[in-house]
Enzyme design. Structure first.
Site: not given
Length: 282
Positions: A2-3
């Site tokens: 996840p960013e």
């Protein structure tokens, strides 16, 4: 992994559903989930019982739950999920830590199929936990200075894609949004940072903020079931991606087939016409 848009989506959900509540019990179901809490799983659980979660914060790809002066620092790793739900629902095989609350309402479960994520209690870490103090502000923080970031990028001697992924320069950017921002800025990721003009760097940083802001508005990007928000729902920005994961498909700007190139043991996606590879020294 996840960013920023995905982690910020989770942060907002946690702030809505667990902030202001008092922890009743903590059950560590897999010791690897608290491997960086050196006092061990029992200490992690015992120390948190009775503590009130004041707010939930984020820097880059890290979350922390403020507990008075202290904090629970969390990193989702490759597959971590923080899920809020009915405390009577079955405990799945990948639940690593479970939090219940004194109000007997929805519980919080840290689920992590690949066990790369972790949680850590950081004394005195409510404002900014020490383990992540070296991480730079992200484009949505008040302390973010785009002009200073641009100056630091141009001072580096590396490819611009590597600079975007350097969390000490700008945090929260990973492979997905780096590729998308480079496409918007019409720059190939191998372009040397020192060869970029000031306007090119400014255009790229504007694109980084723009694309991540749009992704955040759609709940982030979900390529599989491993990224979901606190309610178990997927994000929809995948439908808006211009190049990432679109090898062989037509560039949305010029129609050329999107190319995939190896990059840092992964892949990078770009348009060969809009983003030509740099010549030596350029």
């Amino acid at each position: 992994m996840p960013e920023l848009p995905e982690v910020e989506t989770v942060r907002r959900g946690l702030d809505q559903h667990v902030a202001g509540r008092v922890i009743d019990t903590v059950t560590v179901l897999h010791p690897r989930a608290v491997r960086r809490h050196l006092a061990g799983p029992a200490d992690f659980a015992d120390t948190l019982a009775g503590r009130r979660i004041d707010r939930v914060h984020r820097r880059g790809k890290y979350l922390w739950l403020a507990l008075g002066d202290d904090a629970i620092l969390a990193h989702l790793g490759m597959s971590g999920q923080l899920l809020v739900g009915d405390p009577d629902r079955p405990v799945g095989p990948h639940v690593r830590i479970r939090f219940t609350f004194t109000d007997n309402g929805p519980d919080l479960r840290f689920t992590d199929q690949r066990t790369f994520g972790h949680m850590l209690l950081v004394p005195g870490g409510a404002v900014l936990p020490a383990p992540i103090a070296h991480i730079a502000p992200d484009p949505f923080e008040a302390g973010y200075d785009a002009a200073l970031v641009a100056k630091k990028i141009k001072a580096r001697h590396t490819g611009i894609n590597r600079a975007l992924l350097d969390q000490s320069l700008i945090s929260g950017v990973g492979n997905i949004y780096a590729d998308e921002a480079l496409w918007r800025a019409r720059l190939h990721g191998a372009r040397p940072t020192e060869a970029l003009t000031g306007p090119q760097v400014s255009r790229l940083l504007d694109a980084v903020r723009e694309v991540m802001g749009e992704a955040l508005g759609q709940g982030g990007t979900s390529f599989d079931s491993l990224y979901v928000n606190v309610n178990g729902e997927s994000g929809y920005f995948e439908r808006s991606l211009a190049v990432y994961g679109r090898e062989g498909q037509a560039c949305q700007r010029c129609g050329a087939p999107v190319r995939r190139e190896p990059f840092m043991n992964r892949s990078s996606y770009s348009c060969p016409r809009c983003q030509p590879r740099p010549r030596a020294g350029r």
